[in-house]
Design an enzyme around this catalytic site. Sequence first.
Site, PDB file in Angstrom:
ATOM      1  N   LYS A  49      20.330  40.058  43.681  1.00  0.00           N
ATOM      2  CA  LYS A  49      20.353  38.920  44.611  1.00  0.00           C
ATOM      3  C   LYS A  49      19.886  37.658  43.893  1.00  0.00           C
ATOM      4  CE  LYS A  49      19.831  41.952  48.571  1.00  0.00           C
ATOM      5  NZ  LYS A  49      18.941  42.678  49.477  1.00  0.00           N
ATOM      6  N   GLN A  93      12.562  42.543  50.866  1.00  0.00           N
ATOM      7  CA  GLN A  93      13.374  43.717  50.528  1.00  0.00           C
ATOM      8  C   GLN A  93      12.797  44.941  51.234  1.00  0.00           C
ATOM      9  OE1 GLN A  93      16.267  43.670  48.679  1.00  0.00           O
ATOM     10  NE2 GLN A  93      16.485  45.786  49.313  1.00  0.00           N
ATOM     11  N   ASP A 116      18.046  36.635  56.078  1.00  0.00           N
ATOM     12  CA  ASP A 116      18.500  38.031  56.044  1.00  0.00           C
ATOM     13  C   ASP A 116      18.698  38.567  57.468  1.00  0.00           C
ATOM     14  OD1 ASP A 116      19.256  40.264  54.568  1.00  0.00           O
ATOM     15  OD2 ASP A 116      17.242  41.129  54.546  1.00  0.00           O
TER      16      ASP A 116
END
Length: 294
Positions: A49, A93, A116
């Site tokens: 990412k 994450q 996200d």
Amino acid sequence: MDGRDLARRIVDRSAAVAASLTEQTGVTPCLATVLVGEDPASVTYVRMKRSRCAKAGIRSRHLELPAATTTEELVGALTELSGDPGVHGILLQHPVGPHIDERAAFEAIAPEKDVDGVTTHSFATMSFGLPGGFASCTPGGIMRLLDEYGVDPAGKRAVVVGRSAILGKPVGMMLLGRDATVTYCHSRTADLGSVVREADLLVAAVGRPRFIQGADIKAGAVVIDAGYNPGNVGDVDFASASARASLITPVPGGVGPMTIAVLLEQTADAAVRQLGIEAAAGPDAAAAPAAVSR
Ligand code: NAP
């Protein structure tokens, strides 16, 4: 369904937005990535990412926390990033480890930086079809793929296998918002095969290699394989399923690239919103975000 090509166009558009913003304001969009522990898959995902961010002219700031980090410490770190005007998007994450209250951690992300799409705010805005929130990236990417290939979910019997907060549940809500008739399957579903066989549009989000076989695919169905298992294997058996499906996403090269593309796009858009200016939308109108109608 080729996720790589569409993802590339979305990343190009995001790079154009980031460049325009940087030129106009001197501020470069910045994504903060937060990693707890050293799970090898998570380390790889975060590295990928960040590297894509760099290629798109988006800065990233990385925070690495030890596996023993407590919920309070993680919430503290995310609260700090949420209040930092130099950070426009935050990615925690996951998974973060069983001793951490993941929901509490997600909720510490400011909604305007939730690129996200993991907060309840983002889930609620997405579910109610309200503006201002961010899509959960993988489901958002799936909807973009469907639009790209002219698949209108309206009236279709959609079956989503999996109900996780980051994937199954939100993609089902997005399909409902586009007027599909949605059924969720999970580990307690009785006679899963008979439900899957009714799907005009199937989303596999299970996390089990080749869990769904071609024999259970309705002829002509659209099959989205969101699974990604060790050995680059999806949740659908591609060889047998592609013989029955009208459209199908491969693994790799289907849903996977879309997730990162949507993350970058939403980071650039978050910076635009936070800085309150108009940035160039880029050349590809087809890459504009898919609307969730209700
Ligand atoms: P998850 O949190 O483990 O959820 C898996 C879901 O599958 C759960 O809802 C579970 O049901 C259901 N399930 C498990 N075994 C089942 C069975 N035998 N029959 C029916 N349902 C069953 O996984 P996730 O995070 O949603 O990820 C799912 C897959 O997508 C994984 O392969 C992951 O690597 C992949 N993924 C890919 C991307 C990407 O960018 N391409 C992004 C995220 C995830 P219960 O709720 O009843 O336990």
